[in-house]
Design a protein around this motif. Structure first.
Motif, mmCIF file in Angstrom:
data_model
loop_
_atom_site.group_PDB
_atom_site.id
_atom_site.type_symbol
_atom_site.label_atom_id
_atom_site.label_comp_id
_atom_site.label_asym_id
_atom_site.label_seq_id
_atom_site.Cartn_x
_atom_site.Cartn_y
_atom_site.Cartn_z
ATOM 1 N N THR A 45 -38.185 10.917 115.288
ATOM 2 C CA THR A 45 -39.376 10.130 114.975
ATOM 3 C C THR A 45 -40.634 10.840 115.481
ATOM 4 O O THR A 45 -41.684 10.802 114.835
ATOM 5 C CB THR A 45 -39.262 8.719 115.585
ATOM 6 O OG1 THR A 45 -38.212 8.031 114.920
ATOM 7 C CG2 THR A 45 -40.548 7.925 115.442
ATOM 8 N N GLN A 90 -39.329 4.013 109.977
ATOM 9 C CA GLN A 90 -38.014 3.547 110.406
ATOM 10 C C GLN A 90 -37.916 2.020 110.289
ATOM 11 O O GLN A 90 -36.921 1.482 109.867
ATOM 12 C CB GLN A 90 -37.780 3.990 111.860
ATOM 13 C CG GLN A 90 -36.381 3.766 112.350
ATOM 14 C CD GLN A 90 -36.059 4.609 113.586
ATOM 15 O OE1 GLN A 90 -36.923 5.259 114.157
ATOM 16 N NE2 GLN A 90 -34.817 4.602 113.993
ATOM 17 N N ASP A 166 -38.521 8.404 107.788
ATOM 18 C CA ASP A 166 -38.035 8.414 109.153
ATOM 19 C C ASP A 166 -36.847 7.478 109.286
ATOM 20 O O ASP A 166 -37.033 6.270 109.422
ATOM 21 C CB ASP A 166 -39.141 8.020 110.136
ATOM 22 C CG ASP A 166 -38.624 8.031 111.570
ATOM 23 O OD1 ASP A 166 -37.574 8.665 111.814
ATOM 24 O OD2 ASP A 166 -39.257 7.397 112.429
ATOM 25 N N ASP A 167 -35.653 8.047 109.245
ATOM 26 C CA ASP A 167 -34.441 7.267 109.479
ATOM 27 C C ASP A 167 -34.390 6.005 108.631
ATOM 28 O O ASP A 167 -33.968 4.953 109.093
ATOM 29 C CB ASP A 167 -34.378 6.841 110.961
ATOM 30 C CG ASP A 167 -33.075 7.278 111.603
ATOM 31 O OD1 ASP A 167 -32.070 7.375 110.888
ATOM 32 O OD2 ASP A 167 -33.076 7.517 112.822
HETATM 33 MG MG MG Z 1 -36.345 7.499 115.319
#
Ligand code: MG
Ligand code: ADP
Length: 201
Positions: A45, A90, A166-167
């Motif tokens: 991140t 995320q 992000d993820d």
């Molecule tokens: Mg992360």
């Protein structure tokens, strides 16, 4: 499109320092698909946050199309964030007091798009991502997978040079990058660059 040079990002102070990024360097060509893999806590991140200027770097340089974005300030910084990047967070970062549709329109309004331009460009993207029926709902009324598709639609509608995920895939609707690539390919330019940070266990 992207060159990262000797990047460091440290958190904390002298008593307790976390070296989230320690001398990272790489280049990404226009149109490339880049994966950033790592365990939880490995800095996945932190890196996108530095590339997107959401966080400041401790040292090093990040060039986007030759421009050092760590040196951007004021209006130039706003223009970079508004035009170059589509960021899928995320936790999706949707505004709870806005409908899903207005969440998508907000960055476009800031880019001075007209209502008819926005709604014409959103319609096919919403259809492709299966969120047409959800657009009048609020973020707290939809599922995690639906929020994910909404935030992808928001990024696609901006038509950015670089997408950063992000993820955003773990256990959600887009299980493989080939599925996502197909959806992105349909609605983005060939030269669009995609960066995906993904947790591995
Ligand atoms: Mg992360
Ligand atoms: P990942 O996304 O791979 O799980 P992060 O980039 O969020 O990892 O975090 C990398 C490291 O930096 C972790 O050890 C985390 O605890 C630390 N970290 C992240 N954000 C902060 C912060 N704001 N303050 C202090 N430490 C942080």
């Amino acid at each position: 499109i992207l060159r990262v040079e000797d990047l460091q990002k440290y958190y904390g102070n002298r008593g307790s320092v976390t070296r989230a990024l320690d001398h990272i360097g790489f280049c990404v060509e226009k149109g490339e698909f880049l994966g950033i893999m790592g365990a939880s806590g490995s800095g996945k991140t932190t890196l996108p946050n530095c590339i997107s200027t959401l966080d400041t770097v401790t040292s090093g340089r990040i060039y986007v199309e030759g421009e050092d974005i760590t040196a951007l300030r004021g209006a130039a910084l706003c223009a970079f964030r508004g035009q170059k990047l589509g960021f899928i967070f995320q936790d999706f970062n949707l505004l709870d007091t806005f409908t899903l549709e207005d969440n998508i329109y907000l960055p476009l309004v800031l880019a001075s798009k007209s209502y008819s331009e926005m709604s014409t460009s959103l319609a096919p993207i919403a259809l492709r991502l299966g969120i047409t029926e959800l657009l009048k709902k609020y973020p707290y009324e939809v599922s995690g997978g639906q929020k994910q598709r909404l935030s992808i639609a928001r990024a696609i509608a901006k038509d950015p040079e670089i997408f950063i995920f992000d993820d955003s895939f773990s256990a959600l609707d887009f299980k493989t990058d080939s599925q996502l690539r197909k959806a992105l390919k349909e609605y983005t330019k060939d030269a669009t660059t995609v960066i995906v940070a993904q947790r591995i266990s």
